[in-house]
Each structure stands twice: as C-alpha cells, then as structure tokens.
Design an enzyme around this catalytic site. Structure first.
Site, PDB file in Angstrom:
ATOM      1  N   MET A 181     -72.918  16.249 -11.763  1.00  0.00           N
ATOM      2  CA  MET A 181     -71.845  15.257 -11.917  1.00  0.00           C
ATOM      3  C   MET A 181     -72.047  14.091 -10.956  1.00  0.00           C
ATOM      4  O   MET A 181     -71.768  12.941 -11.294  1.00  0.00           O
ATOM      5  CB  MET A 181     -70.479  15.910 -11.703  1.00  0.00           C
ATOM      6  CG  MET A 181     -69.323  15.072 -12.176  1.00  0.00           C
ATOM      7  SD  MET A 181     -69.416  14.645 -13.941  1.00  0.00           S
ATOM      8  CE  MET A 181     -68.403  15.926 -14.675  1.00  0.00           C
ATOM      9  N   PHE A 205     -59.631  31.067  24.008  1.00  0.00           N
ATOM     10  CA  PHE A 205     -60.752  31.390  23.132  1.00  0.00           C
ATOM     11  C   PHE A 205     -60.243  31.626  21.705  1.00  0.00           C
ATOM     12  O   PHE A 205     -59.296  32.375  21.495  1.00  0.00           O
ATOM     13  CB  PHE A 205     -61.486  32.638  23.643  1.00  0.00           C
ATOM     14  CG  PHE A 205     -62.605  33.060  22.731  1.00  0.00           C
ATOM     15  CD1 PHE A 205     -63.711  32.236  22.547  1.00  0.00           C
ATOM     16  CD2 PHE A 205     -62.546  34.257  22.038  1.00  0.00           C
ATOM     17  CE1 PHE A 205     -64.740  32.609  21.698  1.00  0.00           C
ATOM     18  CE2 PHE A 205     -63.575  34.642  21.183  1.00  0.00           C
ATOM     19  CZ  PHE A 205     -64.667  33.808  21.018  1.00  0.00           C
ATOM     20  N   GLN A 206     -60.868  30.993  20.761  1.00  0.00           N
ATOM     21  CA  GLN A 206     -60.497  31.063  19.334  1.00  0.00           C
ATOM     22  C   GLN A 206     -59.034  30.672  19.101  1.00  0.00           C
ATOM     23  O   GLN A 206     -58.378  31.200  18.215  1.00  0.00           O
ATOM     24  CB  GLN A 206     -60.799  32.455  18.757  1.00  0.00           C
ATOM     25  CG  GLN A 206     -62.305  32.711  18.682  1.00  0.00           C
ATOM     26  CD  GLN A 206     -62.685  33.877  17.791  1.00  0.00           C
ATOM     27  OE1 GLN A 206     -61.951  34.842  17.675  1.00  0.00           O
ATOM     28  NE2 GLN A 206     -63.854  33.783  17.165  1.00  0.00           N
ATOM     29  N   LYS A 223     -51.191  37.750  18.785  1.00  0.00           N
ATOM     30  CA  LYS A 223     -51.637  39.124  18.968  1.00  0.00           C
ATOM     31  C   LYS A 223     -50.593  39.980  19.690  1.00  0.00           C
ATOM     32  O   LYS A 223     -50.408  41.154  19.355  1.00  0.00           O
ATOM     33  CB  LYS A 223     -52.954  39.121  19.752  1.00  0.00           C
ATOM     34  CG  LYS A 223     -53.689  40.456  19.682  1.00  0.00           C
ATOM     35  CD  LYS A 223     -55.079  40.346  20.298  1.00  0.00           C
ATOM     36  CE  LYS A 223     -55.810  41.675  20.192  1.00  0.00           C
ATOM     37  NZ  LYS A 223     -57.152  41.616  20.790  1.00  0.00           N
ATOM     38  N   GLU A 283     -64.390  33.432   5.558  1.00  0.00           N
ATOM     39  CA  GLU A 283     -62.953  33.370   5.248  1.00  0.00           C
ATOM     40  C   GLU A 283     -62.645  32.512   4.026  1.00  0.00           C
ATOM     41  O   GLU A 283     -61.682  32.779   3.310  1.00  0.00           O
ATOM     42  CB  GLU A 283     -62.161  32.862   6.454  1.00  0.00           C
ATOM     43  CG  GLU A 283     -62.062  33.858   7.602  1.00  0.00           C
ATOM     44  CD  GLU A 283     -63.223  33.774   8.573  1.00  0.00           C
ATOM     45  OE1 GLU A 283     -64.207  33.038   8.292  1.00  0.00           O
ATOM     46  OE2 GLU A 283     -63.163  34.434   9.631  1.00  0.00           O
TER      47      GLU A 283
END
Lengths: 180, 591
Positions: free
Chosen positions: B486, B120-121, B170, B58
């Site tokens: 760096m 869940f999630q 959802k 993502e």
C-alpha cells in the site's frame, strides 16, 4: 490545484468561529482535569480560559468553566466529547442558554508616583476596583467583572505603570432560581 | 464476632484481581509477567479457572485480547507489568479505542511510595494511556480495588465499547482488603449511556425510509458490537424494505455477502456500485458507523442529495464529519427494533425498482475485475481461492494492514458477524497474527486464518512462538509481494513512482522460519499449485506460515483518491498512467 488540504478542513471554512462558555460538572477525582485538558489539546480545540474548583465537597463534585472558540459544529463536538467522559456529570453551554452571568477576578499591580498614582486611584474608583495592597510607590487592585471590563481596566493601567496581572479566568452561573 | 482471617472476602489485592476475573466470567487472559505483577502471577499459578496465555511481547497480548473480544463479543483481558509492559500496550489500547473493542488491561505499577521517583520500570501509565482508553484508573488503596475492577468491566462493555486500564501498584497487590462481588454502585453515577432511541426521531426516520425513491443502508461495526439481535434486525430491515445495503470495513458480516441486496464494502477501496449508490441516494440510513474519512472521501461532495439518518450510541459521532438530518442516539439493536416495528405497522415497502435498475448498471461495471494469470498468482485470486476452500466451514479471518487487507475485504465473502477481525481505525500493521492467536484461543476447533502481508507479519512474528506453545493451529496466509504494497501504491500514484524504502530487500525464508518456531511452512509460486496447497494448509493441525508469492506490482482498485468524491473513483481498467496522474493530481497532502 485547488484541493482542500484534508477532508477534515473542508467543512470548517464556511462557518465563522463563536466563543462559548461551558460549565462542566465533574466527579472530583485524580486526573479528571488532565482528562478534560487532554481532550482539548488532543483534538485541537481552543481553551481561552479555564477555571476549576471543588464546588460540593460532600459529593466530590467539581465545576470546570471553560471558554472556548470554534465553529458551531466544533462547539457541539466539544460538548459531546466532554459529556461522554466517564467522570463528567453534565455539560451546560452557558452561552447558548443566553441566561448566564460571567465574572472574572483580577489582581492588578501598578507602580508609579505623583499624578499617575492619583489617576490610577481615580480609575479604580470608576471601575469599582479595590486597593488590597499599597506601598508608597505601588498599588495592588482587585477588580471583578466580565472579561471585557477587566481587559479595559488593564489597558487603562498600562500607561500608569502596570507591573503584572493575575486573573482567575471566567466563572459562570445561570440567572433565575433553577440550578444546573 | 467475625474473625477477619476467616472472612472469605478478606484477601490480597492480587487475589482480588483473579477473583474479579472469575466473577466476570473471564476464562482466558493474555499477558507477560514482570516485577510489578509478580503477586498477580503468583495467584494465577495457584488456581485453574482462568487460563493465562503467555505472549512474546505485550503488544501481542493486547491484539490477542482484541481478537478474542471481537470474535466472541466478550471483553478481552490483558495483563502486563509496569513501565515497558504498559508502554507496549499503547498500540493495542489505541487500536481498540478506534474500533470500539471491549478490552480490560491490568497493569502493574511500582509501589505507591515510589510513584513519581523515577523508579525502575516506572512510567506514568495512567497519564500515557489516558487518551487511548475509554477510561483508566490508578488504584492506591486495596479497598478500592474490587469496585474499580467491576467498574472497569462495566465501562469496557457498555455503551460504545472500548479499552480500559487499571493500574495496580505492587504494594496494593500485596495488601489485604475486603473484596465484594460486582454491584450497581460500583459505577460512576455520571456514566449512563443511552440505549433507547427517541420515539419522535424514530418516526421521522420511518417517514423518510417509507418515502424513499433511492435509499441505501450503510452499516458499520456498531451493529456487530450491539450483538446478534442487532444483526438479525438489520437483516430483517433489509428484507422488509427491500433496500440496498453496504457496509464499512468494520461492519462486514452483519449482512451476508451472499445476500441479494448486498452492494459490497464502500469507501476508498469499496465497490463502484456501493459508492455510486451512496453518492446518488436520496435517503441514507447509517447504522452504527461514523462517517470516517476513508468512507466519505471529500466531505463537501459526500452524498450531496440525500437526507441522512444516523443511528449511533455515541452522541459525539453525530455531526462530527457529516451533518445529518435525523440523528438517533442509542443502541442500534434497540433502535432497529423500534424502526422495524413502526415501519411494519405504518409503512409499506417503497417501490424502488428503477433504483435497483440503476444499481444493476453500476454493478455491471464489475469494479473488482482483475486479470488472472497462468504464470503468476494474483493476490485477488489467492483470496478468492482461500474463500472457496474455506466456504461452509466455521472460519475466522484476521488481517494485517495494507493491500492484502483491502483485497481480503473485497474478495472474502463474510456471511456472519464476529468472523472478521481487522484493524480498521488505527490501521495497525502487525495486528493480525496476535489477533489470530486470541481468536483461536476463543474458538479452539475453528479454522482461524490471518490474511497477512509480508511486511506487516514481520512486525509481530514472535507470536508464532505463542501459537506453537499453546498448540493453536492458526494459519498465517502471507500475500508476499516483497513490498509494503500500500505504501508502494501511494508512492506510485502520488510521489512520482519514487519507491522510497517500500521494498523489503532481505525477506526471511518463511518456510524455514515456520520450522524454526516449530510450525509448518508452505511456499507457493504457481497458480496451479495454489488450491492444493491451501487444502493441505487447512488439514494441518499446527500453526502454519503460508508464503504465497504473488504478483509483486499488483495494485488495489477500485480506489477513491483521497480528497475526491464517491463518483470520482478510479476503476481498475481505467488505471493507466494518464488517468491515474489526473485522478491523483493535487492529492499529495492528504492521508
């Protein structure tokens, strides 16, 4: 070496802190208070007092009153950062207008007997605090006033058997006929 | 009687999301499916107007959307699932917030009745993303969805652009409700960014500019965000006034690098002439930049003798780090137009010949000097070769973060806006590869190059697979010195050369890696082979990993040690051990 610790700190050293009361008019929607508080904690600003309630139910408007401290530059930053939030309608620096009234309400529980009870009642009268609950060994006083007055009252109650205090935080409004 | 089932505006929440994307002119989105966005993916499957690019992580979707947005001026759109999908978006959202990139992220959420149950999630997506978005919404009612989506696009793209997130449970995606096309009342009445500058302030600014003896224009990413008109007006202002101009990292390309008034980038790794001009100027016009600490160095010694004019659309940028004399709040294109109009009517070009002579002396120090070698490729030389080879083509450059990024900013000359995509504010290693994916999706026929470092590129390497899947011929040009350059540079300068964990012991074989993904790999060691290999890379019409082995211990100069002033910069020829130790003494605590 006498180097400043970070570029951000250099500016702050010269200016003394000021205390300002900000009135913030916001859309009353979920998360709006979290946004305001998150801004303060995220950017390291101080909150001395915070009061929030819906003030115009029809328009879904809430008013948040925040007492904060910082240098003039930081105070200006706080106002600008608040103002750019999407649900914020208006930010008014009540301290800067010099035309505002500030009040706070406190409920003060005092436990004691004999002379202490009498003295507590006498002081309550002098401060125009009301008794809103009483038992044979305690009082709950309700007192309204500016922050200094309430602090002073609480200090006086301490030796007389102060048990606990609940305060609303500061609410502020401008003097005169005009609205915010 | 209207039959609700035949009302074309009656649809599911998932369908509304796709419909809103179409209504806002979105043609490409970047995303990754998951349980809480399946209804939306089902809708995407059944249409062809919005193309979905499947990323591999993502974070890649977010950076790709940023690259897409930055290279087109249109909002980038990302679609992710709940929980880990949303938390993986935190970095790109923060990145877009810091660099003012318009981004619309739609995230799935567990059904409303499960919110707060540790489902869940599940995660508190709006809570987590509140401080890293311009605004975000959780939509609990399908009938609010259209309004929120339209407002999201408006907020992301108007005023100071930025990322927004719409969290859609959802059950709201499944529920049927009424859609409406975008309309004005969709936006909070409390949100009204100011566009037009105050006329009195504009007159004050013109008076300062007209009376300047040692002026400078310092422009930033705001000019690019404002659009092509702002760029045109900035160039015209430089022409009309004859003033020198420098720019922040984010503003490169607004004024062409080949322009005669160009001083190069300013700031920590800016040119000597840009920083000295800023330090010694008497009038500074800051356009769409924010006096970031990488620009100002030590704030109490920043351009001490100048009157400062600051044009910014965000009032909170004014007087945040540096006190300015004439703030002008509004859109910089709009304000530049007004300034030009007043200047042309009432002022004439100030005589600043002696100032330019002074600048010429600073330029003569040649602060970007480096010693070329016949044995080993210098990273600066590699960028210059890449620049020469791609000159005249429509080329888009993205970068990762570190030394290679600064060398790219110093040695690649940008002639146009929207051609330079880099993570400026947040400094996100791993930005460049997915950003290149997004840029290539927006500009399929252009040359898109990610100038990368060997460490950064491994952070989001998986998006090579996305590039291969969608036949996006991005070129990943890796300046491989086998160090986090760096980090190592700071360890050398500030931490007694103790190179703690800045060396990559196990470097992958980038050529094999490219082949494993289905791309093309190159490896070059010798300066003599570089130009030919670059030409070959450009002609390949597939994704490329170009492993350019460069001098491993080269450092990035000039440099203003943090906490120092612009006139205390360290030039390359001075960077011997003693001068370096002195310049950096006491600066360890700084970032």
């Amino acid at each position: 070496m006498n180097q400043p610790a970070s570029a951000y700190f250099i500016e702050e050293r010269h200016d003394p802190n000021e205390t300002h009361t900000l009135a913030v008019l916001v859309q009353n929607e979920p998360g709006v208070l979290a946004r305001v508080i998150g801004l303060f904690s995220g950017r390291g600003y101080n909150i001395e007092s915070l009061t929030v309630s819906e003030t115009e139910a029809q328009k879904h408007l809430s008013r948040i009153t925040i007492v904060t401290t910082g240098t003039p530059m930081v105070i200006a930053q706080i106002k600008n950062q608040l103002d750019r939030m999407i649900p914020v309608y208006q930010v008014v620096d009540m301290t800067q207008t010099r035309r505002s009234i500030e009040r706070e309400l406190a409920m003060v529980k005092v436990r004691g007997q004999g002379e202490h009870r009498v003295e507590a009642l006498r002081l309550a009268d002098a401060f125009r605090a009301r008794v809103i609950d009483a038992t044979t060994e305690s009082f709950v006083f309700e007192i309204t006033g500016n922050t200094d007055k309430i602090n002073q009252y609480i200090d006086l109650m301490r030796p007389l058997g102060l048990v606990e205090v609940s305060r609303t935080g500061v609410a502020a409004i401008g003097r005169g006929p005009e609205g915010m | 009687m209207s039959d609700k089932s035949h009302d074309p505006n009656q649809m599911t929440g998932a369908a509304m999301i796709v419909r809103a994307l179409i209504d806002h002119g979105v043609t490409d989105i970047f995303g990754y499916p998951g349980g809480a966005v399946l209804p939306i993916y089902d809708e995407i499957f059944q249409q062809s107007e919005v193309q979905h690019i499947l990323v591999r992580h993502e974070q890649g979707a977010g950076h790709a959307a940023e690259g897409y947005a930055r290279s087109t001026g249109k909002p980038g759109v990302a679609l992710v699932t709940s929980g880990p999908g949303a938390t993986n978006m935190v970095t790109p959202l923060t990145d877009a917030l810091m660099d003012s990139i318009p981004l619309v992220c739609i995230s799935g959420q567990v059904p409303t009745h499960l919110i707060g149950n540790d489902a869940f999630q599940e995660c508190d997506t709006v809570g987590i993303t509140r401080p890293c978005t311009k605004h975000n919404w959780l939509v609990r009612d399908v009938n609010d969805l259209a309004k929120v989506l339209h407002e999201a696009f408006y907020v992301a793209t108007s005023g100071r652009p930025g990322p927004v997130l719409v969290d859609v449970p959802k059950d709201v995606q499944f529920a049927t409700g009424t859609y409406h096309p975008p309309r004005k009342s969709d936006v909070h009445r409390s949100y009204a960014p100011r566009v037009k500058g105050d006329a009195t302030q504009i007159r004050k600014a013109v008076a300062l500019l007209a009376g300047a003896k040692r002026p400078v224009i310092y422009s930033g990413g705001g000019v690019i965000n404002s659009g092509p008109e702002a760029t045109r007006l900035l160039r015209e202002l430089v022409e009309v006034t004859g003033f020198p101009i420098t720019s922040t990292l984010m503003g490169l390309g607004a004024y062409p690098a080949s322009g005669k008034n160009w001083l190069g980038m300013l700031g920590m790794h800016g040119t000597y002439e840009a920083n000295m001009t800023m330090h010694d100027c008497d009038v500074m016009l800051c356009v769409g930049a924010r006096f970031d600490d990488r620009i100002t160095g030590r704030v109490d010694a920043f351009s001490p003798g100048s009157k400062k004019i600051h044009i910014d659309i965000d009032p909170s940028s004014i007087n945040k780090n540096i006190r300015v004399d004439v703030p002008i709040i509004g859109d910089c294109g709009n304000i530049l137009g007004d300034i030009l109009q007043v200047f042309k009517a009432e002022a004439k070009k100030p005589d600043i010949k002696t100032w330019w002579q002074q600048i010429a002396q600073w330029r003569a120090r040649n602060s970007l000097y480096y010693k070329k070698s016949n044995d080993v490729i210098l990273p600066q030389h590699a960028i210059q070769s890449l620049f020469e080879a791609t000159r005249g083509r429509e080329t888009y450059i993205t970068t990762e973060v570190g030394q290679h990024q600064m060398w790219a900013a110093q040695f690649y000359g940008f002639e146009e806006p929207h051609r330079w995509m880099t993570s400026g504010g947040l400094g996100t290693m791993g930005y460049g590869l997915p950003a290149a994916v997004g840029v290539q999706v927006a500009h399929p026929d252009s040359l898109v190059i990610d100038i990368a470092g060997d460490a950064s590129v491994q952070m989001t390497m998986q998006e090579m697979s996305t590039a291969v899947q969608y036949e996006l011929p991005i070129k990943i040009f890796i300046l491989n010195n086998q160090y986090m350059g760096m980090v190592r540079q700071w360890q050398q300068l500030l931490h007694g050369n103790r190179l703690s964990h800045s060396y990559s012991e196990a470097m992958p074989d980038f050529v094999k890696l490219a082949e494993a993904y289905g791309g093309v790999g190159f490896q070059v060691h010798k300066p003599g082979d570089l130009d030919g290999a670059i030409q070959e890379m450009i002609s390949v019409k597939r994704p490329v990993l170009f492993d350019c082995r460069v001098a491993s211990l080269e450092n990035c100069f000039p440099m203003i040690p943090s906490g120092k002033a612009h006139n205390e910069m360290l030039l390359p020829e001075q960077a011997n051990d003693e001068a370096t130790a002195k310049a950096f003494a006491g600066g360890k605590a700084l970032v």
